[in-house]
Scaffold this motif. Sequence first.
Motif, PDB file in Angstrom:
ATOM      1  N   LEU A  43       0.916  -1.110  -0.132  1.00  0.00           N
ATOM      2  CA  LEU A  43       0.016  -0.012   0.125  1.00  0.00           C
ATOM      3  C   LEU A  43       0.934   1.233  -0.057  1.00  0.00           C
ATOM      4  O   LEU A  43       0.630   2.334  -0.831  1.00  0.00           O
ATOM      5  CB  LEU A  43      -0.808   0.152   1.112  1.00  0.00           C
ATOM      6  CG  LEU A  43      -1.898   1.220   1.462  1.00  0.00           C
ATOM      7  CD1 LEU A  43      -2.677   1.402   0.144  1.00  0.00           C
ATOM      8  CD2 LEU A  43      -2.317   1.130   2.581  1.00  0.00           C
ATOM      9  N   PHE A  44       1.636   1.380   0.940  1.00  0.00           N
ATOM     10  CA  PHE A  44       2.660   2.684   0.967  1.00  0.00           C
ATOM     11  C   PHE A  44       3.556   2.847  -0.302  1.00  0.00           C
ATOM     12  O   PHE A  44       3.516   3.807  -0.801  1.00  0.00           O
ATOM     13  CB  PHE A  44       3.633   2.555   2.393  1.00  0.00           C
ATOM     14  CG  PHE A  44       2.687   2.779   3.666  1.00  0.00           C
ATOM     15  CD1 PHE A  44       1.522   3.522   3.637  1.00  0.00           C
ATOM     16  CD2 PHE A  44       2.997   1.885   4.658  1.00  0.00           C
ATOM     17  CE1 PHE A  44       1.094   3.602   4.744  1.00  0.00           C
ATOM     18  CE2 PHE A  44       2.287   1.977   5.743  1.00  0.00           C
ATOM     19  CZ  PHE A  44       1.071   2.584   5.958  1.00  0.00           C
ATOM     20  N   PRO A  45       4.312   1.952  -0.740  1.00  0.00           N
ATOM     21  CA  PRO A  45       4.800   1.798  -2.001  1.00  0.00           C
ATOM     22  C   PRO A  45       4.238   2.329  -3.324  1.00  0.00           C
ATOM     23  O   PRO A  45       4.349   3.086  -3.925  1.00  0.00           O
ATOM     24  CB  PRO A  45       5.766   0.736  -2.242  1.00  0.00           C
ATOM     25  CG  PRO A  45       5.675   0.038  -0.655  1.00  0.00           C
ATOM     26  CD  PRO A  45       4.470   0.672  -0.139  1.00  0.00           C
ATOM     27  N   ASP A  46       2.828   1.705  -3.174  1.00  0.00           N
ATOM     28  CA  ASP A  46       1.763   2.175  -4.359  1.00  0.00           C
ATOM     29  C   ASP A  46       1.400   3.566  -4.126  1.00  0.00           C
ATOM     30  O   ASP A  46       1.631   4.431  -5.233  1.00  0.00           O
ATOM     31  CB  ASP A  46       0.513   1.296  -4.324  1.00  0.00           C
ATOM     32  CG  ASP A  46       0.736  -0.208  -4.733  1.00  0.00           C
ATOM     33  OD1 ASP A  46       1.546  -0.398  -5.234  1.00  0.00           O
ATOM     34  OD2 ASP A  46      -0.245  -0.761  -4.449  1.00  0.00           O
ATOM     35  N   ILE A  47       1.114   4.226  -3.037  1.00  0.00           N
ATOM     36  CA  ILE A  47       1.006   5.734  -2.933  1.00  0.00           C
ATOM     37  C   ILE A  47       2.026   6.351  -3.252  1.00  0.00           C
ATOM     38  O   ILE A  47       2.010   7.491  -3.992  1.00  0.00           O
ATOM     39  CB  ILE A  47       0.566   5.906  -1.359  1.00  0.00           C
ATOM     40  CG1 ILE A  47      -0.882   5.314  -1.138  1.00  0.00           C
ATOM     41  CG2 ILE A  47       0.436   7.557  -1.259  1.00  0.00           C
ATOM     42  CD1 ILE A  47      -1.364   5.193   0.092  1.00  0.00           C
TER      43      ILE A  47
END
Length: 121
Positions: free
Chosen positions: A49-53
Amino acid sequence: MAFFLGLVLFVVNVAGGVSAANGARTIKIGVYDNKPKVYRDESGVISGLFPDILNYISKQENWKLEYVFGTWEEGLTRLERGDINVMVDVAISEERQKKFDFTNETILSSWGVVLSTKTLR
């Protein structure tokens, strides 16, 4: 102080430690295994989730992201030393607020439920 799990610590030291190459800023991001929020997949690619954002934001802002993999503790140490610019998935505490800048946007909140049998009531 309340502990808000899942909050992204977004410490981008624009003035120091962020280099520019070909017009793009290079931002070093501390990551570790905490699936599904952040992890290194079987191919070695940083995912979650964080890398996607962050990958989405980097395209909008013309940033080049450099993920620095390690343990959670290593990431905080690297952040304190200035070896990285951002550490994902760090909860707020009074001590940490004295050292780091936190985002004002909550990305993910974690919560739990305590269950018991009727006999404990």
